[in-house]
Design a protein around this motif. Structure first.
Motif, short mmCIF file in Angstrom:
data_model
loop_
_atom_site.label_atom_id
_atom_site.label_comp_id
_atom_site.label_asym_id
_atom_site.label_seq_id
_atom_site.Cartn_x
_atom_site.Cartn_y
_atom_site.Cartn_z
N LEU A 1 -9.98 13.33 -5.86
CA LEU A 1 -8.59 12.89 -5.71
C LEU A 1 -7.68 13.56 -6.73
N ASN A 2 -6.47 13.84 -6.30
CA ASN A 2 -5.42 14.30 -7.19
C ASN A 2 -4.48 13.12 -7.42
N LYS A 3 -4.67 12.45 -8.57
CA LYS A 3 -3.89 11.24 -8.84
C LYS A 3 -2.48 11.53 -9.35
N GLN A 4 -2.22 12.80 -9.68
CA GLN A 4 -0.87 13.14 -10.13
C GLN A 4 0.05 13.46 -8.96
N ALA A 5 -0.52 13.56 -7.75
CA ALA A 5 0.30 13.75 -6.55
C ALA A 5 0.81 12.40 -6.09
N VAL A 6 1.98 12.40 -5.44
CA VAL A 6 2.57 11.17 -4.92
C VAL A 6 2.82 11.36 -3.42
N PRO A 7 2.15 10.60 -2.55
CA PRO A 7 1.05 9.68 -2.85
C PRO A 7 -0.19 10.46 -3.32
N VAL A 8 -1.20 9.69 -3.78
CA VAL A 8 -2.48 10.30 -4.18
C VAL A 8 -3.04 11.06 -2.98
N SER A 9 -3.53 12.28 -3.24
CA SER A 9 -4.06 13.09 -2.14
C SER A 9 -5.48 13.52 -2.46
N GLY A 10 -6.19 13.96 -1.43
CA GLY A 10 -7.56 14.43 -1.62
C GLY A 10 -8.46 13.90 -0.52
N SER A 11 -9.72 13.68 -0.86
CA SER A 11 -10.68 13.21 0.13
C SER A 11 -11.56 12.13 -0.48
N GLY B 1 0.78 -1.23 0.00
CA GLY B 1 0.00 0.00 0.00
C GLY B 1 0.82 1.28 0.00
N GLU B 2 2.14 1.17 0.11
CA GLU B 2 3.01 2.35 0.09
C GLU B 2 3.48 2.59 -1.35
N PRO B 3 3.33 3.80 -1.89
CA PRO B 3 3.63 4.00 -3.31
C PRO B 3 5.12 3.98 -3.62
N VAL B 4 5.42 3.46 -4.81
CA VAL B 4 6.77 3.49 -5.37
C VAL B 4 6.67 4.16 -6.74
N ARG C 1 7.90 5.86 -19.59
CA ARG C 1 6.74 5.68 -18.72
C ARG C 1 7.14 6.03 -17.29
N LYS C 2 6.31 6.84 -16.65
CA LYS C 2 6.51 7.20 -15.24
C LYS C 2 5.21 6.91 -14.51
N SER C 3 5.27 6.07 -13.49
CA SER C 3 4.06 5.62 -12.81
C SER C 3 4.30 5.54 -11.31
N GLN C 4 3.23 5.71 -10.56
CA GLN C 4 3.29 5.38 -9.14
C GLN C 4 2.56 4.06 -8.95
#
Length: 632
Positions: free
Chosen positions: A389-399, A188-191, A245-248
């Motif tokens: 959600l802001n999926k371009q943030a690392v980690p994903v942020s929002g509510s 569950g921790e992003p890489v 390619r750049k991904s979390q």
């Protein structure tokens, strides 16, 4: 009977109206007019579909597909109204000039078949603008030094001397490098992984294999294969650097997980040194005057090479069992909690709303609703989920909010108990518990009106009330329709079984003849579910079954756990068993092709028979070497 048929007709009309009003499938090209050697982006977009099973693109026979399908998705909530879309993009290059009509794409979504509009593209005789790197298409005709090149002290990188070692020269000046912000993490921790192409050579490059991320939840950071580049210095040398390619990645299970290789096919252009021997001026001056396009064909030498990145191993640690709260359900990150009721005083004629919102950063997409112990006398419904959600943030942020609607039949004072929600904070290496405060509500006697529970934030429309009235009598509709469908299905299955038996008898008789009258062994089919889905033309089920059954078959044959079946392990075990390299490559290629179909809504029905035959050949090659479970 007439009333039932009328209700069925009205029901289908209402459902169809609601779907058409909410779900849209559209096609766009940008730009709509291009030159003969320019590229165009085709975009297919489905809006507000709950379940997209498949997207079948239009015929692209008049174009060269430079990249695609590249998948994108988004969701946003504004004033309680949620909009979402899934899109596929293609980068296309026309084969000739003229006016082209791209026909409709087809999608299967929410149980319906959707079609896009047709789009018109005009291709003129005009040539492309010089700033090709800003056209936005991924890796076709990419020329590293045509526009605003890096400043070199000499041109030795792309000048080929007689007798020079070409493979060494290529390896030194163009390669793929993969980086990760960490190689060890918790579930569950992003890489963040970044695949980049480093080059000092003039070349055209095409991505032929995107890395697969089996075992991860994936969010791409930007469109894969963007043709924009940066200039980086590595080991004292400057390179043009392109992000493949750049991904979390959010790991879903513990163990040694592999972010697999990327593959790029390159057509590299060298200038022969002999061309400059009898010409005035140095090489820099000649190239500045003529450019690569001004050089004759006999001055150039092209080399084709396929580059691959090295596999990246990520060690995923399980979440600790010690001090794990009973309320923990998978949230990993750093969060805060807000909860409350819409109103604390209402009558038995009204419905209450309890809103539970989690805000912060982490694996937000995987966060689930909390368990709530409702007091006796309160009837609660499944929560409505609202995410921003802001999926371009690392980690994903929002509510992410969960809105529970509930009703109370008897007046009185009720206490909604405190709700506990816990998460694991990887930065602190510990679990954290959040708790809401108890909420007291007062319910008065109403006038006995029937409560209609709405999971929407707006008032029901006339159509919605009409639909609700029909669904309140749904049993009168569902039962006869279900009986009709079941009866038809029964006779259809019986007919298909008879056909299958006839084919099996014919095949067996033929096999007995070929075996000189000896009765053949009937082998257990390890691809039985795959074959069934193929017959049913169930493309989504086909690729899921093929992925599962083929991996299980390989795990059994290689005597390894199915959980660790990957390209590296397959190659190692097949090599130990002395299996031909060609067979090993076929197995790996088939698994890669299946994974591509699994992780995108685009599933190719026309490739199903071919993939099934390939899997059958692999199974057959093993059966000749080692016995498979048999029934005589």
């Amino acid at each position: 009977m007439k009333k039932i048929l009328l209700l069925i007709f009205l029901l289908s009309f209402v459902v169809q109206y609601k779907l058409l009003a909410q779900v849209r499938f559209s096609a766009f090209v940008s730009p709509s007019v291009i030159g003969k050697n320019e590229t165009v982006e085709l975009r297919l977009m489905i809006e507000n579909a709950r379940d997209v099973e498949q997207i079948i693109p239009p015929s692209l026979k008049d174009f060269i597909v430079l990249s695609g399908p590249n998948q994108e998705s988004s969701m946003e909530t504004i004033n309680g109204v949620t909009k979402q879309y899934i899109g596929l993009t293609y980068q296309l290059q026309p084969k000739k000039k003229g006016n082209f009509t791209i026909g409709p794409a087809i999608a299967k979504a929410d149980g319906k078949v959707l079609k896009t509009n047709t789009v018109i593209l005009k291709v003129t005789n005009a040539t492309a603008s010089t700033n090709q790197n800003n056209s936005g298409f991924p890796f076709s005709g990419l020329s590293s030094f045509d526009d605003n090149p890096m400043q070199h002290t000499d041109n030795s990188d792309y000048i080929l001397k007689k007798g020079e070692n070409i493979p060494n020269k290529i390896a030194k000046n163009i390669f793929i490098k993969v980086d990760a912000d960490k190689t060890s993490c918790y579930i569950g921790e992003p890489v963040v992984v970044n695949y980049k192409l480093y080059t000092r050579l003039k070349s055209e490059s095409n991505i032929t294999k995107n890395p697969s991320f089996n075992g991860f939840s994936v969010i791409d950071l930007g469109q894969p294969g963007s043709s924009f580049y940066d200039i980086e210095k590595l080991n004292g040398r400057q390179y043009n650097v392109y992000t493949l390619r750049k991904s979390q990645l959010y790991p879903l299970q513990a163990g040694e997980m592999e972010a697999e290789k990327a593959e790029v096919e390159n057509n590299i252009h060298f200038v022969k040194e002999d061309y400059f021997k009898n010409r005035q001026g140095n090489t820099n001056t000649i190239l500045e005057d003529l450019g690569f396009s001004g050089l004759p064909a006999d001055a150039m030498q092209d080399e084709k090479v396929t580059l691959q990145s090295k596999p990246l191993i990520i060690t995923v640690k399980p979440l600790p069992d010690s001090n794990k709260p009973a309320s923990f359900n998978g949230a990993v990150g750093n969060f805060s909690l807000d909860a409350g009721v819409e109103k604390s005083n209402f009558s038995t004629d009204d419905a209450g709303k309890f809103q539970f919102t989690i805000t912060g950063q982490g694996n937000m997409e995987l966060i689930n609703a909390p368990e709530i112990s409702w007091p006796a006398g309160i009837e609660a419904y499944d929560p409505k989920v609202v995410a921003s959600l802001n999926k371009q943030a690392v980690p994903v942020s929002g509510s992410k909010g969960f809105e529970y609607t509930f009703t109370v039949k008897k007046p009185g004072t009720y206490t909604l108990p405190a709700v506990e929600y816990s998460y694991f904070n990887p930065a602190l290496n510990s679990y954290k518990i959040m708790t809401t405060k108890p909420v007291v509500i007062t319910v008065t006697v109403g006038k006995g009106k029937k409560i209609v529970v709405q999971n929407n934030l707006h008032e029901p429309s006339v159509n919605e009330r009409f639909s609700s009235a029909i669904f309140s009598n749904r049993l009168w509709i569902i039962v006869p329709v279900a009986l009709i469908v079941l009866a038809g299905l029964f006779f259809w299955v019986k007919k298909e079984n008879r056909k299958e038996q006839d084919r099996a008898i014919a095949n067996t008789e033929e096999e007995i003849k070929l075996n000189g009258g000896e009765k053949p062994r009937v082998l257990f089919n390890p691809l039985a579910n795959t074959e069934y889905c193929l017959v049913q033309q169930n493309s989504k089920g086909f690729y899921e079954a093929l992925n599962s059954e083929l991996r299980q078959f390989l795990a059994t044959q290689l005597s390894v756990p199915v959980e660790i079946i990957n390209e590296k392990k397959i190659a190692e075990e097949l090599d130990k068993k002395g299996v031909a390299v060609s067979t090993s490559l076929q197995v790996q290629q088939l698994l890669n092709d299946v994974e591509w179909q699994l992780y995108t809504p685009f599933t190719a029905e026309n490739k199903m028979p071919e993939m099934y035959r390939a899997a059958n050949r692999i199974v057959h090659s093993f059966s000749q070497r080692t016995p498979i479970n048999t029934h005589v």
